[in-house]
Design an enzyme around this catalytic site. Structure first.
Site, short mmCIF file in Angstrom:
data_model
loop_
_atom_site.label_atom_id
_atom_site.label_comp_id
_atom_site.label_asym_id
_atom_site.label_seq_id
_atom_site.Cartn_x
_atom_site.Cartn_y
_atom_site.Cartn_z
CB ALA A 60 -0.89 -0.01 1.24
N GLY A 100 0.78 -5.08 1.19
CA GLY A 100 -0.41 -5.24 0.34
C GLY A 100 -0.07 -5.90 -0.99
C1 LIG Z 1 -12.23 0.67 7.47
C2 LIG Z 1 -10.81 0.33 7.74
C3 LIG Z 1 -10.60 -1.14 7.72
C4 LIG Z 1 -9.17 -1.42 7.98
C5 LIG Z 1 -8.61 -2.25 6.91
C6 LIG Z 1 -7.40 -1.57 6.35
C7 LIG Z 1 -6.81 -2.41 5.30
C8 LIG Z 1 -5.53 -1.81 4.80
C9 LIG Z 1 -5.16 -2.54 3.64
C10 LIG Z 1 -3.95 -2.86 3.32
C11 LIG Z 1 -2.80 -2.57 4.07
C12 LIG Z 1 -1.62 -2.79 3.53
C13 LIG Z 1 -0.46 -2.42 4.29
C14 LIG Z 1 0.75 -2.14 3.45
O1 LIG Z 1 0.97 -2.64 2.40
S1 LIG Z 1 1.79 -1.06 4.17
C15 LIG Z 1 3.19 -1.04 3.10
C16 LIG Z 1 4.04 -2.21 3.36
N1 LIG Z 1 5.23 -2.09 2.59
C17 LIG Z 1 6.36 -1.65 3.08
O2 LIG Z 1 6.48 -1.34 4.24
C18 LIG Z 1 7.50 -1.56 2.11
C19 LIG Z 1 8.22 -0.28 2.31
N2 LIG Z 1 9.28 -0.12 1.33
C20 LIG Z 1 10.48 -0.71 1.44
O3 LIG Z 1 10.74 -1.52 2.29
C21 LIG Z 1 11.52 -0.29 0.45
O4 LIG Z 1 11.17 0.96 -0.02
C22 LIG Z 1 11.67 -1.27 -0.73
C23 LIG Z 1 10.37 -1.52 -1.42
C24 LIG Z 1 12.29 -2.58 -0.24
C25 LIG Z 1 12.65 -0.62 -1.77
O5 LIG Z 1 13.84 -0.28 -1.13
P1 LIG Z 1 14.93 0.62 -1.89
O6 LIG Z 1 15.21 0.04 -3.20
O7 LIG Z 1 16.04 0.82 -0.93
O8 LIG Z 1 14.21 1.99 -2.19
P2 LIG Z 1 13.62 3.07 -1.20
O9 LIG Z 1 13.34 2.50 0.11
O10 LIG Z 1 14.48 4.27 -1.27
O11 LIG Z 1 12.23 3.41 -1.89
C26 LIG Z 1 12.18 4.12 -3.13
C27 LIG Z 1 11.09 5.16 -3.02
O12 LIG Z 1 9.84 4.51 -2.88
C28 LIG Z 1 9.15 5.00 -1.73
N3 LIG Z 1 8.36 3.89 -1.19
C29 LIG Z 1 8.77 2.64 -0.95
N4 LIG Z 1 7.76 1.89 -0.50
C30 LIG Z 1 6.69 2.68 -0.46
C31 LIG Z 1 5.33 2.47 -0.09
N5 LIG Z 1 4.86 1.29 0.30
N6 LIG Z 1 4.49 3.53 -0.15
C32 LIG Z 1 4.92 4.74 -0.58
N7 LIG Z 1 6.21 5.00 -0.96
C33 LIG Z 1 7.07 3.97 -0.89
C34 LIG Z 1 10.26 5.44 -0.81
O13 LIG Z 1 9.78 6.37 0.13
C35 LIG Z 1 11.26 6.04 -1.79
O14 LIG Z 1 10.81 7.32 -2.15
P3 LIG Z 1 11.46 8.62 -1.52
O15 LIG Z 1 12.93 8.49 -1.66
O16 LIG Z 1 10.87 9.72 -2.30
O17 LIG Z 1 11.04 8.64 -0.09
#
Ligand SMILES: CCCCCCCC/C=C\C=C\CC(=O)SCCNC(=O)CCNC(=O)[C@H](O)C(C)(C)COP(=O)(O)OP(=O)(O)OC[C@H]1O[C@@H](n2cnc3c(N)ncnc32)[C@H](O)[C@@H]1OP(=O)(O)O
Length: 725
Positions: A60, A100
């Site tokens: 997400a 997600g």
């Molecule tokens: C009524 C209410 C009912 C309640 C029900 C609710 C249901 C909710 C439903 C679903 C929930 C889902 C939960 C999730 O999915 S939460 C997200 C889980 N994922 C993560 O935590 C992954 C996070 N990301 C990472 O670990 C890394 O970024 C990785 C993907 C491994 C890549 O690493 P790397 O190559 O080192 O690159 P960066 O970390 O620098 O990332 C590059 C840029 O991308 C941005 N980024 C990464 N992941 C996300 C993300 N998930 N969302 C938004 N942005 C993301 C990161 O910030 C970098 O950008 P910037 O440099 O501009 O900050």
């Protein structure tokens, strides 16, 4: 967006949202539209879901959690929609399938992954739980123990492990998309019931309840006040106790609790702060966007004490060939032995182990006492002990021996970078690299630029941090830089609290309950009290250079506590001497026991100095320690030593054991409210007027005066108003 395409009987839905294909509302909408289109088209017999640019999805869009209802409302039902499709759906996992993203893949009937892909449910690390039915599907697929481990730790697992666990059906080394389309064609017409995870029972574990009780104890112990791991556990437990639909309801309830706990906000702030500090800038205008790093093909480390050993280990792990230098053969052999031991331990933890590290090959790691071998290296890290004269002597020598472009780094926790640079003929290439002990484990690297340090030098040090898998934070040059400078008033308050009536175990308990891995006195015993003692002697605060007649509890007109000096004079250096602020079972022992001798010593000390003992409550302990640290943070920001509060927070989380679920000291201050922090500092400062660390910083006062703006706006007040501070 997602992209829908149809060539053969297999419709392709491609998740597309660079750089990591995060699931925004727009992506989810196109995914849903694509599924419905495929369902309605009789010529489509199967569906394949993949991600753009070799990445399935990082889950997400974390920034979207500020509108959780809309996001939450969308993802779970879409995963159900995928699973209930009457046409087989295959996930083609390349790069990452996280959070997600993996939940989408769990809704698919088949999963095929590239051998280099990684999968995980890392929601726990941002204060959440997998909220799109992942806590209910994963245990049904891979069993409760493995699912619990993945969900409560958030770890990413490689495709090879995913295959062993049964998380994916197949792994491929070549084109994952083509392989997925082949698989989709193959399974057309096969029954889908057995592939729908929501219909499967959770595999039984002998004595499930006992297993879960034991697992809960472990989860709680590791969580140290962070809510998410325990709620992740509860969601998985629900899968073992209830039918799928009820488990999903429980998962949603728990998700809501986490979303409104405040911890999720702090952890998500920390996630983005860690990424924001990569975009470094200095007050002179140098920045990440214009500076390019130099390549580091070969490095050198000078000094093989504890820090040097860890730094060498880090460089070897990053596959950077290096020369390790000591002053004489005796120290070299000692250092070599210790490094080899560390490397063997590290190799055992790694897949591929010793072959990957290759530390027995002298082309990769060479030990020497010959300075001349440093002629060709691209970068040197000096890691001798904290002595200015010695460091200057080494840097003078380096500037004569090393090739003109070589970067000269000093590992120091407080010394003046400009003074060290003045011993060289190339101050623009001198930079501070403050590693944290143990250097091969701790993630933080404070990178300190001096007056003459070039942007290229900063960019190269940042690149080095990345290669070492560390978090580099660029800061300015001042005594103690950022981390230790903020630590001084914190430790000072802790000692003053002992003078006034508290005990080490009481102070440590309050800060450990707050979430610190270790309280200030246990920390001091671990690091060694002699380290600070030596520094205070060098500064003339204690020891033979202290002018006769100096009042015992005052230095330069300010309050001073000689307690740590008195302990050192008794040979109490902490763990290494089996006694310090606590008692240990033996020299080098780790188990701290409150020491009656110390309690008695404190009483006598108070009597000698006429200090009235009083009861000090937990609130005062917490506030005096933390608010003085935060106060110093505001002074650091006002002086331009760090370019934003995120920098201070990243330093504290990664180098000082600050609990991540509280977002770092400056984020914490913003949650407490700056007016409250200011009011408390004013109160304590009035009670202790001779303690500058409690006197509220002008920047803090300014922020309160302008109405307590949100953290992300703080620096704008500084640039507009700095002349008035
Ligand atoms: C009524 C209410 C009912 C309640 C029900 C609710 C249901 C909710 C439903 C679903 C929930 C889902 C939960 C999730 O999915 S939460 C997200 C889980 N994922 C993560 O935590 C992954 C996070 N990301 C990472 O670990 C890394 O970024 C990785 C993907 C491994 C890549 O690493 P790397 O190559 O080192 O690159 P960066 O970390 O620098 O990332 C590059 C840029 O991308 C941005 N980024 C990464 N992941 C996300 C993300 N998930 N969302 C938004 N942005 C993301 C990161 O910030 C970098 O950008 P910037 O440099 O501009 O900050």
């Amino acid at each position: 967006m997602a992209q829908y395409a149809r060539g053969s009987a297999v419709a392709v839905i491609r998740l597309r949202n660079p750089p990591v294909n995060a699931l925004s509302l727009a992506v989810l909408q196109t995914l849903e539209d694509g599924l419905k289109k495929a369902d309605a088209d009789p010529s489509v017999k199967a569906v394949m879901i993949c991600g753009e640019n070799g990445k399935f999805s990082a889950g997400a869009d974390i920034r979207g959690f500020s509108s959780p209802k809309r996001l939450g409302g969308a993802l779970g039902p879409i995963v159900s929609l995928i699973e209930s499709s009457e046409k087989p759906v295959v996930a083609a996992i390349e790069g990452v399938a996280l959070g997600g993203g993996l939940e989408v893949a769990l809704g698919c009937h088949y999963r095929i992954a590239h051998v280099k892909a990684r999968m995980g449910l890392p929601e726990v690390t941002i204060g959440l739980l997998p909220g799109a039915e992942g806590t209910q599907r994963l245990p049904r697929l891979i069993g409760v123990p493995a699912a619990l481990d993945m969900i409560t730790t958030g770890k990413h697992i490689p495709a090879t492990e995913a295959l062993k666990l049964g998380l994916v059906d197949e792994i491929v080394e070549e084109n994952t998309i083509e392989a997925a389309i082949r698989l989709a064609n193959k399974v057309i017409g096969q029954p889908l019931g057995p592939r729908r995870l929501s219909l499967k029972p959770v595999p039984k574990v002998p004595n499930m309840e006992a297993f879960l009780d034991e697992a809960l104890v472990k989860v709680k112990r590791q969580a140290r006040g962070c809510l998410a791991p325990e709620l992740c556990f509860q969601a998985v437990r629900a899968a073992t106790q209830s039918p799928f639909a009820e488990g999903v309801r429980r998962e949603r309830e728990l998700f809501q609790v986490l979303l409104s706990s405040g911890q999720a906000q702090a952890l998500q702030y920390a996630f983005f702060a860690e990424r924001a500090v990569r975009r470094w800038a200095t007050p002179s205008g140098a920045s990440w966007s214009s500076a390019a790093p130099q390549p580091v093909r070969r490095a050198a480390v000078i000094g093989l004490g504890t820090m040097g050993q860890g730094i060498v280990t880090s460089l070897v792990k990053a596959n950077i060939p290096l020369v390790a230098l000591e002053q004489d053969l005796e120290n070299l052999n000692k250092g070599r032995k210790a490094v080899m031991l560390l490397l063997q331990r590290e190799a055992m933890k790694m897949e591929g182990g010793a072959q990957i590290l290759d530390f027995h090959n002298p082309a990769h790691l060479q030990f020497t006492v010959d300075f001349d071998l440093l002629r060709d290296v691209d970068l040197v890290i000096e890691a001798v002990f904290e002595n200015m004269a010695l460091k200057k002597e080494i840097f003078h020598k380096l500037s004569k021996i090393c090739k003109p472009g070589a970067l000269l780094c000093t590992n120091t926790s407080a010394l003046n970078i400009d003074e060290i640079a003045s011993a060289t003929n190339r101050p623009q290439q001198v930079i501070g690299t403050h590693f944290f002990s143990p250097a091969h484990v701790m993630r933080l690297l404070e990178i300190i630029y001096g007056r003459h340090t070039s942007p290229t030098a900063i960019a190269t040090a940042m690149q080095l941090a990345k290669a070492l898998k560390k978090v580099g934070v660029v800061v300015g040059n001042c005594f103690g830089f950022v981390g230790n400078r903020m630590m001084f008033p914190y430790v000072q308050q802790a000692v003053f609290l002992l003078e006034e009536g508290s005990r080490p175990e009481a102070v440590d308990q309050v800060l450990e309950d707050f979430g610190f891995k270790i309280g200030p006195f246990r920390m001091s015993d671990l690091a060694g009290l002699d380290v600070g003692w030596r520094s205070r002697k060098d500064q003339g605060l204690t020891g033979p250079s202290l002018p006769a007649g100096t009042p015992a509890r005052q230095r330069h007109g300010q309050r001073y506590s000689p307690l740590p000096d008195l302990l050192c004079e008794q040979g109490r250096f902490g763990q290494k001497t089996a006694r310090g602020w606590y008692l240990y079972e033996k020299a080098g022992g780790r188990t701290a026991t409150p020491d009656p001798w110390l309690h008695n010593f404190l009483s006598q000390y108070r009597d000698t100095h006429g200090i009235q003992t009083r009861f000090i409550d937990q609130e005062e302990i917490l506030e005096r320690c933390l608010f003085s640290l935060i106060n110093e943070g505001f002074a650091i920001l006002a002086e331009g030593i760090a370019s934003g509060p995120e920098h201070l927070d990243v330093i504290y989380i990664n180098g000082y054991g600050w609990p991540e679920h509280r977002g770092g000291p400056m984020f914490y201050a913003s949650t407490v409210g700056l007016p409250r922090v200011l009011a408390k500092l004013q109160k304590y400062s009035e009670a202790h007027p001779d303690v500058p660390g409690l006197r509220p910083s002008a920047f803090l006062k300014k922020l309160v005066a302008v109405g307590n703006p949100p953290l992300k706006e703080w620096m704008s007040y500084l640039s507009q108003q700095s002349s008035k501070l």
